[in-house]
Design a protein around this motif. Structure first.
Motif, mmCIF file in Angstrom:
data_model
loop_
_atom_site.group_PDB
_atom_site.id
_atom_site.type_symbol
_atom_site.label_atom_id
_atom_site.label_comp_id
_atom_site.label_asym_id
_atom_site.label_seq_id
_atom_site.Cartn_x
_atom_site.Cartn_y
_atom_site.Cartn_z
ATOM 1 N N VAL A 101 44.041 41.155 54.078
ATOM 2 C CA VAL A 101 44.661 41.575 52.820
ATOM 3 C C VAL A 101 45.621 40.493 52.306
ATOM 4 N N ALA A 121 42.716 46.631 50.870
ATOM 5 C CA ALA A 121 43.532 47.478 51.738
ATOM 6 C C ALA A 121 43.109 48.938 51.632
ATOM 7 N N GLY A 155 45.181 38.252 48.897
ATOM 8 C CA GLY A 155 46.226 38.319 47.885
ATOM 9 C C GLY A 155 46.753 36.959 47.501
ATOM 10 N N ALA A 202 44.820 44.689 47.038
ATOM 11 C CA ALA A 202 45.120 46.125 47.125
ATOM 12 C C ALA A 202 43.846 46.934 47.306
ATOM 13 N N TRP A 259 46.559 40.065 43.715
ATOM 14 C CA TRP A 259 46.934 41.247 44.500
ATOM 15 C C TRP A 259 46.188 42.507 44.092
ATOM 16 N N THR A 260 45.498 42.460 42.949
ATOM 17 C CA THR A 260 44.615 43.584 42.591
ATOM 18 C C THR A 260 43.463 43.667 43.584
#
Length: 300
Positions: free
Chosen positions: A100, A116, A104, A113, A109-110
């Motif tokens: 993750v 994750a 990122g 996320a 980070w989209t």
């Protein structure tokens, strides 16, 4: 014998991971705009592969007793005694967190996320909650395996939102895999039914019987075929994909119809079910490859 690198690799479920990697790569390559930089693209696919491997490791950590009861999985590192549960847990958690963070920092980070969420969904929703409790486990749990092309798209674009999400290209790819999972997995469960029964897992053939499972395979194939062809009809893909998707989907439907409306004969080896299972894997690989081919033909 103590665990070695081959056992840690086996924890990641390489065969399952290969399909996730491929669909993620295809999602990345069909995304609009400029093609992602090769180094960033490689790093993103590596992160997604590590995330998929973490999901497999955590699944095996939690299901060690189930795997021990099934002939098909008894030789895995944990049930065979080559590895202890603590090592598997640390490996899975560490791999998941690293994947993750890597995604990122390398892309956005989209995408991280969503990776994750997919890891946690596979462990908490599918493995821990659904699988031991309901014969519909693979239907809802199939969402975990449908995330990779959306994550690949997000890695390339940073965004997967549109005015009508379910009709956008990344979510159409998600829906295709989501609808593909039940007929694919239930075909497998028909010829390994005894294994699931011995392990106490309420797979559909165990609790509802073969006839109900066969009907569900056929019924789920219908919207899957519609989704595969709709990607072309809506305009997200061109003629190359359209011809391939239509032809292969008709063949899939033919095989699913045979499985759905037949009675198992003594000593027939479940050949139609095995044929459908293996073809379903080839089907998804070819369809996603056709999407990429269409995209690249359009760029030439």
């Amino acid at each position: 014998m103590p665990a070695d690198w081959r056992d840690f690799l086996a924890l990641t479920k390489p065969r399952v991971m290969s399909l996730a990697i491929f669909t993620a790569l295809c999602g990345m390559l069909v995304a609009p705009g400029e093609i992602i930089h090769p180094v960033l693209g490689f790093t993103a696919i590596l992160a997604i592969a590590l995330g998929a491997g973490a999901s497999g490791a955590l699944n095996q950590w939690y299901e060690v007793d189930v795997d021990r009861a099934m002939k098909r999985t008894a030789g895995r590192p944990l049930p065979s005694g080559r590895m202890d549960k603590v090592s598997a847990l640390h490996f899975g958690v560490g791999l998941g967190v690293f994947s993750v963070l890597l995604l990122g920092f390398a892309t956005n980070w989209t995408a991280a996320a969503m990776l994750a969420v997919s890891i946690l969904f596979y462990l908490l929703v599918y493995t821990i909650w659904l699988k031991p409790r309901t014969p519909q486990n693979i239907v809802i749990g199939g969402a975990a395996g449908a995330f990779p092309p959306v994550i690949g798209w997000a890695a390339a674009t940073g965004d997967v939102s549109t005015a009508v999400p379910l009709l956008s290209m990344p979510w159409m790819m998600f829906l295709l895999i989501f609808l593909w999972t039940p007929p694919h997995f239930w075909a497998l469960s028909l010829f390994v039914r005894t294994d699931y029964a011995n392990a106490g897992i309420p797979m559909l053939p165990v609790v509802a019987g073969e006839s109900a499972t066969r009907r569900q395979i056929f019924l789920y194939t219908l919207p899957m075929v519609a989704c595969a062809v709709a990607i072309w009809l809506i305009g997200y893909a061109g003629l190359v994909y359209g011809v391939i998707a239509t032809s292969l989907s008709l063949l899939f439907l033919l095989l699913a119809t045979h499985v759905g409306f037949r009675s198992t004969e003594t000593d027939d080896g479940m050949k139609p079910e095995r044929r459908l299972f293996w073809f379903s894997i080839l089907y998804l690989f070819i369809l996603f490859a056709a999407l990429v081919a269409d995209r690249w033909i359009g760029l030439v």
